[in-house]
Scaffold this motif. Structure first.
Motif, PDB file in Angstrom:
ATOM      1  N   SER A  12       0.766  -1.107  -0.266  1.00 42.09           N
ATOM      2  CA  SER A  12       0.040   0.070  -0.126  1.00 42.09           C
ATOM      3  C   SER A  12       0.776   1.304  -0.080  1.00 42.09           C
ATOM      4  CB  SER A  12      -0.858   0.033   1.309  1.00 42.09           C
ATOM      5  OG  SER A  12      -1.727  -1.094   1.101  1.00 42.09           O
ATOM      6  N   HIS A  31      -7.154   1.136   2.929  1.00 41.44           N
ATOM      7  CA  HIS A  31      -5.461   1.435   3.361  1.00 41.44           C
ATOM      8  C   HIS A  31      -5.407   0.392   4.464  1.00 41.44           C
ATOM      9  CE1 HIS A  31      -1.738   3.457   2.892  1.00 41.44           C
ATOM     10  NE2 HIS A  31      -1.945   3.983   4.185  1.00 41.44           N
ATOM     11  N   ASP A  39      -8.539   2.169  -1.507  1.00 38.56           N
ATOM     12  CA  ASP A  39      -7.662   3.016  -0.500  1.00 38.56           C
ATOM     13  C   ASP A  39      -7.987   4.325  -0.716  1.00 38.56           C
ATOM     14  OD1 ASP A  39      -5.358   4.340   0.737  1.00 38.56           O
ATOM     15  OD2 ASP A  39      -4.034   2.693   0.283  1.00 38.56           O
TER      16      ASP A  39
END
Length: 231
Positions: free
Chosen positions: A145, A206, A175
């Motif tokens: 991420s 996220h 995200d």
């Protein structure tokens, strides 16, 4: 440079490799310690996990609140595209701090090619920043991420020794913190430069998900198995 405070965890006696794992903004080294038991690693694969704590600093995008951060994040004018104004000084300072941890592992008898750099969000940016520039070839880089923090400098600063270092890169399609488009642009930059990237997206925000942890564990095991057998 003084060594970062950190947590160490070993999965067996006489570890054959090391994973240095950087946390995200506002967290600390304890954040990913529980994930070790969830990784599907072979019982006979002894590894050392190192979870450093980023130093506290004021973070502009969070109203200058002091928190553990690998670098400052400054919003770009009217947008929140923080990648346009990277805190190069902070990024490079954290890069040097991770290099200190790598050197300590080498002194312990773990060569660079049996070290993986891993990180989530800001920590993943530092894993990429450091790993792609390290003078000796590493076992791999796990970028979770995250994105390239200073993409424009990569071509000039990249280490020839890590041109073929495997990169495990994952991102959530939902995200809201780091847009998947930013991560995908970083992935395309890496692939265009010839880096072998294993790229996967998951329908998550996220965060990390069970499927990602499963895939990461298999990737880690494969990287260390091949290098230990060749040692």
């Amino acid at each position: 440079m003084e060594m970062l405070q950190h947590i160490e965890l070993v999965t067996g006696p006489d570890p054959k490799g090391t994973i240095i794992w950087m946390h995200g903004l506002g967290a600390d080294g304890w954040d990913f310690v529980p994930i070790v038991r969830e990784l599907p690693l072979p019982e006979d694969l002894a590894l050392r996990f190192i979870f450093p704590h980023a130093p506290p600093r004021a973070v502009t995008i969070n109203n200058n609140q002091v928190m553990r951060a690998w670098y400052d994040i400054v919003p770009d004018g009217q947008s929140l595209d923080f990648a346009r104004k990277p805190d190069e000084a902070g990024i490079r300072e954290s890069q040097k701090a991770v290099e200190v941890l790598i050197e300590r592992e080498k002194k312990r008898g773990v060569p660079a090619d049996k070290i993986i750099l891993a990180g989530f969000s800001q920590g993943g940016a530092i894993a990429l920043q450091t790993g792609l520039r390290h003078a000796e070839g590493l076992a791999g880089i796990a970028a979770l991420s995250t994105y390239l923090a200073i993409p424009d400098a990569l071509a000039k600063e990249a280490s020839a020794a890590n041109r073929r270092t495997p990169i495990f890169m994952v991102h959530g399609t939902q995200d809201p913190v780091i847009p998947v488009a930013l991560a995908d642009a970083s992935r395309k930059t890496l692939e265009a430069a010839g880096y072998p990237v294993q790229w996967t997206t998951y329908p998550m925000p996220h965060s990390v998900c069970a499927e990602e942890v499963e895939a990461l564990g298999e990737w880690i095991a494969a990287k260390f198995r091949s290098r230990i057998l060749l040692a």
